[in-house]
Design an enzyme around this catalytic site. Sequence first.
Site, short mmCIF file in Angstrom:
data_model
loop_
_atom_site.label_atom_id
_atom_site.label_comp_id
_atom_site.label_asym_id
_atom_site.label_seq_id
_atom_site.Cartn_x
_atom_site.Cartn_y
_atom_site.Cartn_z
N LYS A 1 0.92 -19.27 6.04
CA LYS A 1 0.09 -19.52 7.30
C LYS A 1 -0.16 -18.03 8.17
O LYS A 1 0.72 -17.31 7.71
CB LYS A 1 0.86 -20.58 8.12
N GLU B 1 11.66 -23.58 21.60
CA GLU B 1 12.21 -22.16 21.36
C GLU B 1 12.56 -21.46 22.48
O GLU B 1 11.89 -21.68 23.48
CB GLU B 1 10.98 -21.50 20.24
N ASP C 1 -0.49 -22.33 16.06
CA ASP C 1 0.59 -21.94 15.59
C ASP C 1 1.82 -22.82 14.99
O ASP C 1 2.55 -22.58 14.08
CB ASP C 1 1.34 -20.71 16.46
N ASP D 1 4.62 -24.24 4.39
CA ASP D 1 4.85 -24.47 5.64
C ASP D 1 6.47 -24.63 5.66
O ASP D 1 7.04 -25.49 5.21
CB ASP D 1 4.41 -26.08 5.97
N HIS D 2 7.17 -23.61 6.31
CA HIS D 2 8.51 -23.46 5.96
C HIS D 2 9.31 -24.58 6.52
O HIS D 2 10.44 -24.84 6.23
CB HIS D 2 9.10 -22.10 6.22
N ARG E 1 0.65 -1.26 -0.11
CA ARG E 1 0.14 0.04 -0.11
C ARG E 1 0.79 1.26 -0.04
O ARG E 1 0.61 2.12 -0.43
CB ARG E 1 -0.89 -0.10 1.17
N HIS F 1 3.59 -27.34 11.45
CA HIS F 1 4.84 -27.65 11.51
C HIS F 1 5.02 -28.88 12.06
O HIS F 1 5.58 -29.72 11.36
CB HIS F 1 5.86 -26.56 12.08
C1 BG6 Z 1 6.24 -19.64 12.61
C2 BG6 Z 1 5.77 -19.74 14.01
O1 BG6 Z 1 5.71 -20.27 11.76
O2 BG6 Z 1 7.50 -20.56 13.22
C3 BG6 Z 1 6.40 -19.01 14.92
O3 BG6 Z 1 4.48 -18.56 13.75
C4 BG6 Z 1 7.67 -19.78 15.20
O4 BG6 Z 1 5.92 -18.57 16.22
C5 BG6 Z 1 8.36 -20.12 13.96
O5 BG6 Z 1 8.50 -19.18 16.26
C6 BG6 Z 1 9.51 -21.01 14.23
O6 BG6 Z 1 10.11 -21.19 12.88
P1 BG6 Z 1 11.90 -21.60 12.90
O7 BG6 Z 1 12.08 -21.57 11.49
O8 BG6 Z 1 12.57 -20.49 13.63
O9 BG6 Z 1 11.94 -23.04 13.96
#
Ligand code: BG6
Length: 483
Positions: A148, A216, A235, A177-178, A51, A240
């Site tokens: 997501k 984490e 989340d 989904d990374h 934007r 994941h």
């Molecule tokens: C994201 C979540 O999809 O993945 C976050 O929304 C999370 O909350 C993150 O911290 C973790 O990704 P990675 O690659 O750092 O393990």
Amino acid sequence: MVSRVIPVEPFDLVIFGATGDLARRKILPGLFRRFIAGQMPPEARIIGAARARHDDAEYRRIVREAIAEFASEDVRRSDGISAFLERVHYLPIDATGEAGWKELAAMIRPGLVHAFYFSVAPGLFGALAERLHQFAIADERSRIVVEKPFGRSLETARELNATLARHFRESQIYRIDHYLGKETVQNLMAVRFANILFEPLWNAQFVDHIQITVAETVGVGGRGEYYDKAGAMRDMVQNHLMQLLCLIAMEPPSRFNPDSVRDEKLKVIRALEPVQAHHIVRGQYVGGAQGPSYRDDVGNPKSRTESFIALKCQISNWRWAGTPFYLRTGKKLRARISEIAVVFKDAPHAIFGQDTGRHRNILSIRLQPNEGITLGVTIKEPGPGGMRLIDVPLDMTFADALGDEVEDIPEAYERLVMDVIRGDQTLFMRGDEVEAAWAWTDPIIEGWEAMGDVPKPYDVGSAGPEDAMMLMHRDGRRWREIR
Ligand code: BG6
């Protein structure tokens, strides 16, 4: 060893939400890395759209700063930045209005691969998809990439799927989904399906249980508003951890192609049994010397959202009946570690008089940090003095085994964006997979909401609430250490 980089076809990649957090942290630094790796052909072009009323020069400055801030050390040192920025353009656009769309239509070059990355709130997916068609920007070869959260329930995911399906075929939709882009996750498939060694043991007869941990150290950062409505289940687990579970549990696909792989993953999700309430532990971090509480972080003093979850689930099929899968994930824990541990049963008869129940053979697949695979084996302790046994790891830390090549491993986002350009959907979630995952998740969340469940407190820097340990202890097992 020299890694082989195969350039992709020339493309126009449009990033909607081009000034947002994800674009700056992940997508743009990732694209730059692919550029300096030589994977982007000279004709490739990246068009940022958002934007804000920037021009090319202003946006290039934003991109340069994002790369300086978020790219890894080796990438920042590269001098290719000016050549990369020449490929970057910007267009102010109104996702829900008319402004900018005709200009975008004029910019897109016919005959190339066109990818549109929706790095925006899901509420805008429909509007973007519609305008791409209304202004004849998208065609049969176009691809859209969606981030997501893909819905927050089965119903909302279905609505999103239906919205996208009005304008795009499933083969054009890339749901990210990374975790699927992480190197070790793909290695998991290689280890399972390219070796004869493990597959014969990969079942309830030989596997005692499987643990998946994504721990984490970070908290909810600046995302408190989103996170407090989502929680760890939505989340992390629904997407994941579920994807990791699928890859570890699925049957060998007949071919390594997108639909064969995704068909097998879908079967796993559909075979998951409902989770019983006493097999779930929700936690929330409390404040103290180590930092503020979850409730302070999200600014909601009464929040009942979980920042930690541990659960036990079962897959009802021939391969896994009777083998529990334990999943856990949480924020502000002792260490950052993502690991899948396949814990094998004991040898059937202890000829050395060794104690049983120790589970010596554990295949640990570490996603981060120090990606690698370790197999715990028992050997004789060296030296005289009889047959004493010790447990040692057979360790394949990729950095040790592969040397410099590890530095060239693409990060999750850059790999996935290049897969989009190549038109390979293997590492993306299909619509029915996402819906099946929500169909399993919804009753779990509804269950604790109906009970008015309050998450158990845990300290910042711990391994989660005590009850999570009990979940395992009750079964005579224990979690792998978080360290
Ligand atoms: C994201 C979540 O999809 O993945 C976050 O929304 C999370 O909350 C993150 O911290 C973790 O990704 P990675 O690659 O750092 O393990």
